[in-house]
Design a protein around this motif. Structure first.
Motif, PDB file in Angstrom:
ATOM      1  N   GLN A  66       0.717  -1.342  -0.195  1.00 16.54           N
ATOM      2  CA  GLN A  66      -0.088   0.099   0.125  1.00 16.54           C
ATOM      3  C   GLN A  66       0.648   1.416  -0.007  1.00 16.54           C
ATOM      4  OE1 GLN A  66      -2.791  -0.291   3.224  1.00 16.54           O
ATOM      5  NE2 GLN A  66      -3.796  -2.197   2.383  1.00 16.54           N
ATOM      6  N   PHE A  69       1.703   2.932  -3.380  1.00 15.91           N
ATOM      7  CA  PHE A  69       0.875   3.697  -3.975  1.00 15.91           C
ATOM      8  C   PHE A  69       0.614   4.911  -3.586  1.00 15.91           C
ATOM      9  CE2 PHE A  69       0.506  -0.779  -5.490  1.00 15.91           C
ATOM     10  CZ  PHE A  69       0.324  -0.749  -6.766  1.00 15.91           C
ATOM     11  N   GLN A  73      -2.171   6.563  -6.989  1.00 18.33           N
ATOM     12  CA  GLN A  73      -3.149   5.676  -6.950  1.00 18.33           C
ATOM     13  C   GLN A  73      -3.656   5.337  -8.388  1.00 18.33           C
ATOM     14  OE1 GLN A  73      -4.796   6.904  -2.717  1.00 18.33           O
ATOM     15  NE2 GLN A  73      -6.168   5.638  -3.779  1.00 18.33           N
ATOM     16  N   THR A  74      -3.499   6.352  -9.128  1.00 19.68           N
ATOM     17  CA  THR A  74      -3.982   6.018 -10.653  1.00 19.68           C
ATOM     18  C   THR A  74      -2.916   5.919 -11.715  1.00 19.68           C
ATOM     19  OG1 THR A  74      -4.092   8.397 -10.839  1.00 19.68           O
ATOM     20  CG2 THR A  74      -6.138   7.129 -10.319  1.00 19.68           C
ATOM     21  N   ASN A 122      -0.379  13.114  -5.764  1.00 20.66           N
ATOM     22  CA  ASN A 122      -1.819  12.801  -6.487  1.00 20.66           C
ATOM     23  C   ASN A 122      -1.995  13.943  -7.364  1.00 20.66           C
ATOM     24  OD1 ASN A 122      -2.483  10.246  -5.348  1.00 20.66           O
ATOM     25  ND2 ASN A 122      -2.636  11.169  -3.367  1.00 20.66           N
TER      26      ASN A 122
END
Length: 130
Positions: A66, A69, A73-74, A122
């Motif tokens: 985890q 990421f 996340q994308t 992000n």
């Protein structure tokens, strides 16, 4: 039938550093922050000011997988879209608070948009629709 998205999980390194960023730089409000002793984690839900629909669930990474990421996340695409009722007010406020914009503002047929990075990297669209 009516359905809606309630929470979107955002993997974070630390609850408090994420809360500091989202509440102090983006003016999000804390909807809930509840400690869950059985899992040694918190249920932390935040929302943009005036929002009554979808919220973000800040989910602290709990495994090395985890952690990989956090901030991606994308796969490098814009992940979330923050709608504004006054693009230039929010854009200027965010710049003044040190938020990094990776794509400068531009006018599109659908509205004014710029891309910024959150504290983990992000990507977000700041957008005011026409």
């Amino acid at each position: 039938m009516k359905q809606s998205i309630l929470h979107i999980a955002l993997v974070v390194r630390d609850y408090d550093e994420a809360l500091d960023f989202y509440t102090n730089k983006l003016h999000f409000t804390i909807v809930e922050d509840t400690y869950q002793p059985a899992q040694d984690k918190r249920w932390v839900v935040i929302a943009p000011p005036g929002s009554s629909e979808a919220t973000l669930l800040l989910a602290r990474a709990s495994t090395p997988q985890q952690e990989n990421f956090i901030g991606n996340q994308t796969g490098g695409r814009v992940f979330l879209f923050l709608h504004s009722d006054d693009f230039w007010r929010d854009y200027n406020d965010m710049r003044a608070k040190g938020i990094t914009f990776v794509r400068e503002p531009k006018e599109e047929p659908y509205g004014t948009v710029a891309v910024f990075a959150d504290l983990y990297g992000n990507l977000w669209d700041l957008i005011q629709r026409k």
